[in-house]
Design an enzyme around this catalytic site. Structure first.
Site, short mmCIF file in Angstrom:
data_model
loop_
_atom_site.label_atom_id
_atom_site.label_comp_id
_atom_site.label_asym_id
_atom_site.label_seq_id
_atom_site.Cartn_x
_atom_site.Cartn_y
_atom_site.Cartn_z
N ASN A 155 27.10 -35.63 74.50
CA ASN A 155 27.77 -34.49 75.10
C ASN A 155 28.11 -34.67 76.59
OD1 ASN A 155 26.13 -31.96 73.04
ND2 ASN A 155 28.12 -32.93 72.80
N ASP B 148 27.32 -25.86 65.73
CA ASP B 148 28.65 -26.38 66.06
C ASP B 148 29.71 -25.28 65.95
OD1 ASP B 148 30.52 -28.25 66.78
OD2 ASP B 148 30.59 -29.23 64.82
C1 FPP Z 1 28.73 -27.40 69.75
O1 FPP Z 1 29.90 -26.66 69.72
C2 FPP Z 1 27.78 -26.79 70.63
C3 FPP Z 1 27.18 -27.39 71.71
C4 FPP Z 1 27.45 -28.77 72.16
C5 FPP Z 1 26.25 -26.64 72.54
C6 FPP Z 1 25.26 -25.81 71.82
C7 FPP Z 1 24.78 -24.82 72.76
C8 FPP Z 1 24.61 -23.53 72.52
C9 FPP Z 1 24.72 -22.87 71.21
C10 FPP Z 1 24.32 -22.70 73.69
C11 FPP Z 1 23.02 -22.07 73.71
C12 FPP Z 1 21.84 -22.88 73.47
C13 FPP Z 1 20.66 -22.57 74.02
C14 FPP Z 1 19.43 -23.31 73.65
C15 FPP Z 1 20.54 -21.48 74.97
P1 FPP Z 1 31.22 -27.34 70.21
O2 FPP Z 1 31.38 -27.06 71.65
O3 FPP Z 1 31.20 -28.81 69.86
O4 FPP Z 1 32.30 -26.62 69.37
P2 FPP Z 1 33.68 -27.22 68.84
O5 FPP Z 1 33.31 -28.29 67.84
O6 FPP Z 1 34.35 -26.05 68.22
O7 FPP Z 1 34.41 -27.78 70.02
#
Ligand code: FPP
Length: 245
Positions: A71, A23
């Site tokens: 998501n 996250d």
């Molecule tokens: C949460 O951060 C992250 C995600 C929903 C996506 C996770 C994906 C990756 C780390 C990309 C790469 C993965 C692979 C397998 C190649 P957020 O967007 O919710 O962050 P925030 O809470 O700061 O908004």
């Protein structure tokens, strides 16, 4: 003769299976005045590094939460960008993962994912099927409740077909119908970015897991932080509902 024990006690075993809620990509990008996808790309680079750190840390199974059933509610631009990032990650990393002995599998419901992505996922699973150094499981369109509901549906079909006696159904039976039927339960679940929630991740499987919530945003997570958390886990005493002996 007096005998003085100088030998330190053996360290407790480290976690065999680590699951990570990655996250903080969005906030990391916003802090830099960039679009959220920039953070996801930085997050993907971290995935590479953390998978490579596993053998040294004796982590045999790594399960990462890449995209949840919730998501889809993000903007169309972000969802499309993430899907394209997953396709790119699989295409670009396949060879290195194969060479490094990583077996990749995906959990989650594939029904809503686009055909091209699903065929890349199938190919990567097949390509790495003989590897066993590290077992990387990527949760894509995954939600714990959704998984239990899908497992129950599969089990109900077996009961209806007369292949499973309903009286024989116990927790172990249901576990065989979960997406994770091939995995041991996680020993340790890490969540980055300061949020102390599990957000529908491995609900059933984490019944006895240790949790580690850390403030670091996922794109800043690195092998040193990972190594520290793994070492701290080995110092904890897990009781599984029993009393110390
Ligand atoms: C949460 O951060 C992250 C995600 C929903 C996506 C996770 C994906 C990756 C780390 C990309 C790469 C993965 C692979 C397998 C190649 P957020 O967007 O919710 O962050 P925030 O809470 O700061 O908004």
């Amino acid at each position: 003769m007096t005998f003085t024990a100088t030998r330190k006690p053996d360290p407790l075993p480290g976690p065999r299976h680590v699951a990570i809620i990655m996250d903080g990509n969005g906030r990391w990008a916003t802090q830099r005045g960039r679009a959220r996808l920039f953070g996801h790309h930085a997050g993907a680079k971290r995935v590479r590094q953390i998978v490579r750190a596993c053998p040294d840390l004796d982590v045999k199974y790594l399960t990462i939460f890449a995209f949840s059933t919730e998501n889809w509610k993000r903007t169309q631009t972000e969802v499309a960008g993430l899907m394209s990032l997953f396709r790119r990650y699989i295409t670009r990393e396949a060879h290195a993962l194969l060479k490094e002995g990583v077996r990749v599998r995906f959990i989650g419901d594939r029904i809503k994912l686009d055909e091209k992505l699903v065929s890349l996922m199938d190919e990567l699973e097949l390509l790495t099927a003989d590897n066993s150094k590290v077992h990387l499981t990527i949760a894509l369109n995954y939600g714990g409740r959704d998984e239990v509901a899908r497992a129950t549906k599969r089990l109900a079909r077996e009961v209806k077909a007369g292949r499973v006696d309903p009286e024989s159904v116990d927790a172990e039976t249901l576990a065989r119908f979960l997406d994770t039927y091939f995995l041991p339960d996680p020993d340790l679940v890490i969540r980055t970015s300061g949020e102390a929630r599990i957000s529908n991740f491995l609900l059933w499987q984490s019944a006895y897991a240790e949790y580690e919530f850390i403030d670091t945003l996922w794109p800043d997570f690195n092998r040193e932080i990972f190594a520290d958390i793994v070492a701290a886990y080995a110092r904890r005493e897990r009781r599984f509902g029993t009393v110390p002996t």
